[in-house]
Design a protein around this motif. Sequence first.
Motif, PDB file in Angstrom:
ATOM      1  N   PRO A  96       0.800  -1.220   0.000  1.00 14.80           N
ATOM      2  CA  PRO A  96       0.000   0.000   0.000  1.00 14.80           C
ATOM      3  C   PRO A  96       0.840   1.281   0.000  1.00 14.80           C
ATOM      4  O   PRO A  96       0.390   2.314  -0.495  1.00 14.80           O
ATOM      5  CB  PRO A  96      -0.831  -0.082   1.273  1.00 14.80           C
ATOM      6  CG  PRO A  96      -0.623  -1.421   1.839  1.00 14.80           C
ATOM      7  CD  PRO A  96       0.527  -2.055   1.151  1.00 14.80           C
ATOM      8  N   ALA A  97       2.047   1.214   0.535  1.00 17.16           N
ATOM      9  CA  ALA A  97       2.896   2.408   0.605  1.00 17.16           C
ATOM     10  C   ALA A  97       3.509   2.771  -0.740  1.00 17.16           C
ATOM     11  O   ALA A  97       3.658   3.949  -1.064  1.00 17.16           O
ATOM     12  CB  ALA A  97       3.996   2.199   1.649  1.00 17.16           C
ATOM     13  N   THR A  98       3.846   1.755  -1.535  1.00 17.77           N
ATOM     14  CA  THR A  98       4.555   2.022  -2.790  1.00 17.77           C
ATOM     15  C   THR A  98       3.709   1.794  -4.034  1.00 17.77           C
ATOM     16  O   THR A  98       4.051   2.289  -5.109  1.00 17.77           O
ATOM     17  CB  THR A  98       5.804   1.111  -2.911  1.00 17.77           C
ATOM     18  OG1 THR A  98       5.369  -0.251  -3.033  1.00 17.77           O
ATOM     19  CG2 THR A  98       6.729   1.274  -1.711  1.00 17.77           C
ATOM     20  N   GLY A  99       2.651   0.996  -3.900  1.00 18.14           N
ATOM     21  CA  GLY A  99       1.842   0.652  -5.057  1.00 18.14           C
ATOM     22  C   GLY A  99       2.491  -0.379  -5.962  1.00 18.14           C
ATOM     23  O   GLY A  99       2.024  -0.627  -7.060  1.00 18.14           O
ATOM     24  N   GLU A 100       3.579  -0.994  -5.480  1.00 19.21           N
ATOM     25  CA  GLU A 100       4.310  -1.988  -6.259  1.00 19.21           C
ATOM     26  C   GLU A 100       4.030  -3.399  -5.734  1.00 19.21           C
ATOM     27  O   GLU A 100       3.757  -3.586  -4.544  1.00 19.21           O
ATOM     28  CB  GLU A 100       5.816  -1.716  -6.185  1.00 19.21           C
ATOM     29  CG  GLU A 100       6.227  -0.361  -6.743  1.00 19.21           C
ATOM     30  CD  GLU A 100       5.924  -0.192  -8.225  1.00 19.21           C
ATOM     31  OE1 GLU A 100       6.100  -1.166  -8.980  1.00 19.21           O
ATOM     32  OE2 GLU A 100       5.499   0.909  -8.619  1.00 19.21           O
ATOM     33  N   ILE A 101       4.141  -4.381  -6.628  1.00 17.51           N
ATOM     34  CA  ILE A 101       4.036  -5.794  -6.235  1.00 17.51           C
ATOM     35  C   ILE A 101       5.182  -6.109  -5.276  1.00 17.51           C
ATOM     36  O   ILE A 101       6.319  -5.713  -5.516  1.00 17.51           O
ATOM     37  CB  ILE A 101       4.129  -6.716  -7.476  1.00 17.51           C
ATOM     38  CG1 ILE A 101       2.982  -6.453  -8.444  1.00 17.51           C
ATOM     39  CG2 ILE A 101       4.202  -8.191  -7.074  1.00 17.51           C
ATOM     40  CD1 ILE A 101       1.668  -7.055  -8.066  1.00 17.51           C
ATOM     41  N   VAL A 102       4.867  -6.838  -4.192  1.00 17.00           N
ATOM     42  CA  VAL A 102       5.915  -7.209  -3.247  1.00 17.00           C
ATOM     43  C   VAL A 102       6.876  -8.205  -3.887  1.00 17.00           C
ATOM     44  O   VAL A 102       6.486  -8.997  -4.754  1.00 17.00           O
ATOM     45  CB  VAL A 102       5.340  -7.805  -1.942  1.00 17.00           C
ATOM     46  CG1 VAL A 102       4.509  -6.783  -1.192  1.00 17.00           C
ATOM     47  CG2 VAL A 102       4.540  -9.066  -2.209  1.00 17.00           C
ATOM     48  N   GLN A 107       3.525 -13.235  -2.001  1.00 13.90           N
ATOM     49  CA  GLN A 107       2.437 -12.534  -2.685  1.00 13.90           C
ATOM     50  C   GLN A 107       1.095 -12.810  -2.007  1.00 13.90           C
ATOM     51  O   GLN A 107       0.295 -11.896  -1.797  1.00 13.90           O
ATOM     52  CB  GLN A 107       2.390 -12.919  -4.160  1.00 13.90           C
ATOM     53  CG  GLN A 107       3.522 -12.308  -4.961  1.00 13.90           C
ATOM     54  CD  GLN A 107       3.208 -12.221  -6.448  1.00 13.90           C
ATOM     55  OE1 GLN A 107       2.057 -12.276  -6.878  1.00 13.90           O
ATOM     56  NE2 GLN A 107       4.252 -12.055  -7.235  1.00 13.90           N
ATOM     57  N   ALA A 108       0.846 -14.055  -1.653  1.00 13.42           N
ATOM     58  CA  ALA A 108      -0.420 -14.397  -1.001  1.00 13.42           C
ATOM     59  C   ALA A 108      -0.528 -13.687   0.351  1.00 13.42           C
ATOM     60  O   ALA A 108      -1.593 -13.156   0.696  1.00 13.42           O
ATOM     61  CB  ALA A 108      -0.551 -15.906  -0.841  1.00 13.42           C
ATOM     62  N   ASN A 150      -3.787  -7.165   2.762  1.00 11.88           N
ATOM     63  CA  ASN A 150      -4.598  -6.104   2.165  1.00 11.88           C
ATOM     64  C   ASN A 150      -6.081  -6.381   2.381  1.00 11.88           C
ATOM     65  O   ASN A 150      -6.852  -5.481   2.732  1.00 11.88           O
ATOM     66  CB  ASN A 150      -4.298  -5.965   0.677  1.00 11.88           C
ATOM     67  CG  ASN A 150      -2.897  -5.460   0.400  1.00 11.88           C
ATOM     68  OD1 ASN A 150      -2.227  -4.907   1.267  1.00 11.88           O
ATOM     69  ND2 ASN A 150      -2.433  -5.673  -0.825  1.00 11.88           N
ATOM     70  N   LEU A 151      -6.489  -7.636   2.178  1.00 13.64           N
ATOM     71  CA  LEU A 151      -7.888  -8.011   2.377  1.00 13.64           C
ATOM     72  C   LEU A 151      -8.296  -7.771   3.825  1.00 13.64           C
ATOM     73  O   LEU A 151      -9.370  -7.222   4.097  1.00 13.64           O
ATOM     74  CB  LEU A 151      -8.094  -9.479   1.987  1.00 13.64           C
ATOM     75  CG  LEU A 151      -9.545  -9.952   1.993  1.00 13.64           C
ATOM     76  CD1 LEU A 151     -10.296  -9.387   0.791  1.00 13.64           C
ATOM     77  CD2 LEU A 151      -9.610 -11.470   1.991  1.00 13.64           C
TER      78      LEU A 151
END
Length: 127
Positions: free
Chosen positions: A38-44, A51-52, A58-59
Motif C-alpha cells: 500500500p505504501a509504494t503501489g508496487e508488487i511485493v 504474494q499471497a 490487504n484483504l
Amino acid sequence: MSRTPIQTEQAPAAIGPYSQAVRMGATVFLSGQIPLDPATGEIVAGDISAQARRAFDNLRAVCEAAGGSLAQVARLGLYVTDLGDFAAVNAVMADYFDAPYPARSTIEVSGLPKGAAFEVDAIMVVG
C-alpha cells in the motif's frame, strides 16, 4: 438498499473505477486484492507465499475498515496464474483463517493486474 463504499489507506488504492469494498446492509463485497504494497503501489518481492501474504494482509485491512474481520468472511475467491501454487497458497491461507473455513473457489487465470501471481476477493457478513 444503498451501496456504501469502503476505503482505507492500509490497503492499495483502487487501480480502476471501483471501490475497495461496498457494504449493502450486513453484507460487504470486497474487491480483489493483489500483492501490492500500500505504501509504494508496487508488487511485493518474493515467491507465491509472499504474494499471497501481502494480498491477505490487504484483504484484512479492508475487512477492518468495513468494521469486520477475516473471521466474518463467508466466501473467498482465489485466483492464481499457476495451479501448481495451490499447496503453497493453502498453507498461507491457513495462517489467516480458522475452521470453520469460508466457502472458496480457486481458479487458474492467464494473467492478473500488474503481473501479480495471486489475487483474492471476498464476501463478508457483519453486524
